[in-house]
Design an enzyme around this catalytic site. Sequence first.
Site, short mmCIF file in Angstrom:
data_model
loop_
_atom_site.label_atom_id
_atom_site.label_comp_id
_atom_site.label_asym_id
_atom_site.label_seq_id
_atom_site.Cartn_x
_atom_site.Cartn_y
_atom_site.Cartn_z
N HIS A 62 -1.30 8.32 3.25
CA HIS A 62 -0.17 9.04 2.69
C HIS A 62 0.08 8.64 1.24
CE1 HIS A 62 1.39 9.08 7.12
NE2 HIS A 62 0.49 10.03 6.91
N LYS A 72 5.54 1.27 -2.69
CA LYS A 72 5.91 0.70 -1.39
C LYS A 72 5.63 -0.80 -1.37
CE LYS A 72 4.73 4.95 1.10
NZ LYS A 72 3.78 5.58 2.04
N TYR A 132 9.07 -1.26 5.40
CA TYR A 132 8.71 -0.75 4.09
C TYR A 132 9.94 -0.74 3.19
CZ TYR A 132 5.14 2.05 6.71
OH TYR A 132 4.14 2.51 7.53
N ASP A 168 -1.71 13.99 10.35
CA ASP A 168 -2.84 13.25 9.78
C ASP A 168 -4.18 13.83 10.24
OD1 ASP A 168 -1.08 11.61 8.46
OD2 ASP A 168 -1.16 10.01 9.96
#
Length: 202
Positions: A62, A72, A132, A168
């Site tokens: 991603h 991130k 995250y 995905d």
Amino acid sequence: MKVRPLGIEDAWEITPRQHGDSRGLFLEWYRFDHLADAVGHPLRLAQGNLSVSARGVVRGIHFADVPPGQAKYVTCVRGAVVDVIVDVRVGSPTFGRWEAVRLDDVDRRAVYLGEGLGHGFCALTDDATLSYLCSTTYNPTVERAVHPLDPELAIDWPAGTPLLSDRDAAAPSLAEARDAGLLPDYGTCRAFTAGLATRPSS
């Protein structure tokens, strides 16, 4: 903590110092100042995410359009994963290259990836839990994905038959995403990152 640059520009591995005794342990898993010193600009904290995955689940690859991008800072608070950072920036010297870092609840490492880099992971244990910190809030209109099993990337996922989300599994290959103009531009990403160093933190 130790902040070590990875072989892909704008990606780092962070190893905290753990202080333990008979009561348990304590560590600083994120330090604003140490990270900013290493990467050259502060991480703007806009959103915190938590994901829980069964063994063999693969999430990713991603990334987000730049701008706005989404940096991130990721750590594993329970279990273990193989975390993968992929350079999907067209024009980058390491375009198409990936690096893997084991994140677990023993060494308690973290990774930081800057705007424009792709991210994914494979859960090595049941209930593998990732935390995250993100520089921007979720915006589905700028979110992109590349197929994690793309033969061109040839990521060495430690799972016999990875479990993928429908999103995905339907993601384009790296070449397809590049041909469709969906990948970030390296020069744009570098200019965006350079601009972060001159902006006031919030």
